[in-house]
Write an enzyme that holds these catalytic residues in place. Structure first.
Site, PDB file in Angstrom:
ATOM      1  N   LYS A   1      31.363  17.206   9.717  1.00 51.51           N
ATOM      2  CA  LYS A   1      32.858  17.389   8.757  1.00 51.51           C
ATOM      3  C   LYS A   1      32.447  17.876   7.675  1.00 51.51           C
ATOM      4  O   LYS A   1      33.352  18.144   6.736  1.00 51.51           O
ATOM      5  CB  LYS A   1      33.550  16.242   9.214  1.00 51.51           C
ATOM      6  CG  LYS A   1      32.549  15.113   8.468  1.00 51.51           C
ATOM      7  CD  LYS A   1      33.620  13.689   8.385  1.00 51.51           C
ATOM      8  CE  LYS A   1      32.714  12.660   7.880  1.00 51.51           C
ATOM      9  NZ  LYS A   1      32.509  12.743   6.364  1.00 51.51           N
TER      10      LYS A   1
ATOM     11  N   HIS B   1     -12.241   8.437  -6.842  1.00 49.35           N
ATOM     12  CA  HIS B   1     -11.782   7.720  -7.947  1.00 49.35           C
ATOM     13  C   HIS B   1     -11.905   9.043  -8.790  1.00 49.35           C
ATOM     14  O   HIS B   1     -12.615   9.927  -8.799  1.00 49.35           O
ATOM     15  CB  HIS B   1     -13.091   6.874  -8.255  1.00 49.35           C
ATOM     16  CG  HIS B   1     -12.955   6.172  -9.533  1.00 49.35           C
ATOM     17  ND1 HIS B   1     -12.227   5.343  -9.841  1.00 49.35           N
ATOM     18  CD2 HIS B   1     -13.768   6.805 -10.729  1.00 49.35           C
ATOM     19  CE1 HIS B   1     -12.500   5.222 -11.394  1.00 49.35           C
ATOM     20  NE2 HIS B   1     -13.522   5.793 -11.756  1.00 49.35           N
TER      21      HIS B   1
ATOM     22  N   GLY C   1      25.895  -1.258  -1.788  1.00 52.04           N
ATOM     23  CA  GLY C   1      25.474  -1.027  -0.166  1.00 52.04           C
ATOM     24  C   GLY C   1      26.454   0.020   0.157  1.00 52.04           C
ATOM     25  O   GLY C   1      27.176   0.820  -0.377  1.00 52.04           O
TER      26      GLY C   1
END
Length: 463
Positions: A33, A434, A261
């Site tokens: 949509k 590293h 939310g």
């Protein structure tokens, strides 16, 4: 005859399902949509990450080279960069659907019966299919309270289109959405106040990570009110908004963001007309994404227990394969990586110490602080940590929790380790590059047994 598959929704779950069904030989129609890409691409993951990258670059440059970086925040340029990324990726989705010979229909879909869907667009049209996959997505929660509808009280959808930076911003909700926007606007110099109803921000993640995020944001000037809710929001005489909280606190802000939310987009679908079951505000599905009708599936935010784009994609793929008759395995939701793009980033996979203990494991945990990481120090982001949770009996890694630069990239290594049921001994036998942030995973694992030797700094057991 090709199997006809109808997909409702063009977000991550929908377009992934459509493409996979097409790859497996289906004749696929996708109904959308709005814009293809759904919330994630247009009003969520992609635009917010663009803004976070811009705000982080701006803030870091101001910190490292304050005498050379002057002037106002280039908000128009930041927004233009965001819009360009969205448009580019939207065109990419369109291209993938064309390549898959998927018919894309613009309009709003709703059921008229179990097998029939009508699309209201420029011209209404009826569709039926051998299998239907619903990927209707979600929308921001806006409370029914009158104060949530006054001018200046906005959701993330509106905030992503503002034409200028506000002087101050109140954020109602301290979850992932609220914290990411707090990071963006605080780094750009906006006065930010976060209100969270729970007793800590992002309460679903490890408490150490949650506390670390809050401490980092406080260093940027963000204010927090925890364990409080909004009573009222009202217009003030100076044009600002006055926010009154349940604890009695009152403060003013130019804009108020509702970050409370998201909820599933179910209303337009008319699910009752197809007798599709809903539970807890979402479409009820089984482990294979099937609804109570075996040929109707639902994926993503409208049905999933985990409202994340990468979960929606996997659910869409699973539903398409099941619909096309392929064998599939249910999703292991415990192994889903969760990411929060604060600065430094936060990412978790697996169990917290508390969850592991509840499930009956003899759990132990250890932390590697990034203050001992050379890579974190040179990047100027040594405030974080890497926490590992393991089963003491067998040494199996149960959870990894990172608050670190590049955490959202590193977490995939952790997810792979958990999916393979890796043990502490196996992680210690690896060689990590590293200087990297990821080598801190090995240091955290080594700290459980007290054998960490690779990096200087103080290592801690638990919190």
């Amino acid at each position: 005859m090709k199997k006809r598959v109808l997909v409702i929704g063009g977000g991550p779950g929908g377009y992934t399902a459509a493409i996979r069904a097409s790859q497996l030989g289906g004749k696929v129609t996708l109904i959308e949509k709005d814009f293809l890409g759904g919330t994630c691409l247009n009003a969520g993951c992609i635009p917010t990450k663009s803004l976070l990258d811009s705000s982080g670059t701006w803030a870091k440059s101001r910190t490292l080279f304050p005498q050379h970086l002057q002037g106002e925040v280039p908000w128009k340029e930041i927004m233009a960069r965001k819009n360009q990324a969205v448009q580019h990726l939207r065109m990419g989705v369109e291209g993938l659907l064309r390549e898959g010979q998927i018919d894309v229909i613009s309009g709003t879909a709703s059921f008229t019966s179990e097998r029939k869907v009508i699309v209201d667009g420029d011209k209404s049209k009826m569709f039926d299919a051998d299998a239907i996959i619903i990927a209707a997505g979600s929308r921001p929660v806006r409370p029914a309270a009158p104060w949530s509808h006054i001018p200046g009280v906005i959701t993330s959808d509106e905030l992503l289109t503002i034409d200028r930076l506000p002087g101050s911003l109140a954020i109602i909700g301290g979850g992932v959405i609220g914290i990411e926007f707090a990071t963006i606007f605080a780094e750009l110099g906006v006065q930010v106040h976060v209100v969270e109803a729970a007793q800590r921000i992002v309460p679903t993640i490890d408490v150490s990570i949650s506390s670390g995020i809050q401490a980092n944001l406080k260093s940027l000037g963000v204010q927090f009110t925890i364990g409080s809710t909004v009573e009222t929001i009202a217009n003030a005489d100076d044009g600002a908004l006055t926010v009154s909280l349940s604890q009695g606190e009152t403060f003013a802000a130019e804009r108020v963001l509702l970050a409370m939310g998201r909820k599933a987009n179910l209303q337009p679908l008319r699910l009752d007309d197809a007798d599709i079951q809903v539970e807890g505000g979402k479409i009820k599905v089984n482990a294979w994404q099937q609804t109570n009708h075996r040929d109707i599936y639902a994926v993503g935010d409208c049905a999933s227990p985990v409202m994340l784009a990468h979960v929606a994609m996997m659910e869409g793929k699973l539903a398409a394969e099941r619909a096309m008759g392929n064998p599939v395995k249910p999703i292991a939701y415990d192994l889903v990586p969760h990411c929060l793009y604060s600065h430094p980033e936060a990412a978790i996979v697996g169990l917290t110490f508390e969850e592991a203990t509840k499930r009956g494991f003899e759990a132990e945990e250890a932390i590697f602080p990034l203050s001992a990481s050379g890579r974190a120090l040179v990047e100027g982001e040594s405030q974080g940590m890497i926490k590992v949770v393991a089963d003491k009996k067998y040494g199996q890694i149960l959870g990894l929790h990172l608050l670190a630069p590049h955490a959202t990239e590193i977490i995939s290594q952790a997810a792979l380790a958990l999916s393979l049921e890796a043990t502490a001994d196996e992680v210690l036998a690896m060689i990590f590059p590293h200087p990297t942030i990821s080598e801190g995973i090995q240091e955290a694992v080594a700290a459980i047994g007290g054998t960490a030797i690779h990096l200087p700094g103080k290592l801690g057991r638990g919190t």
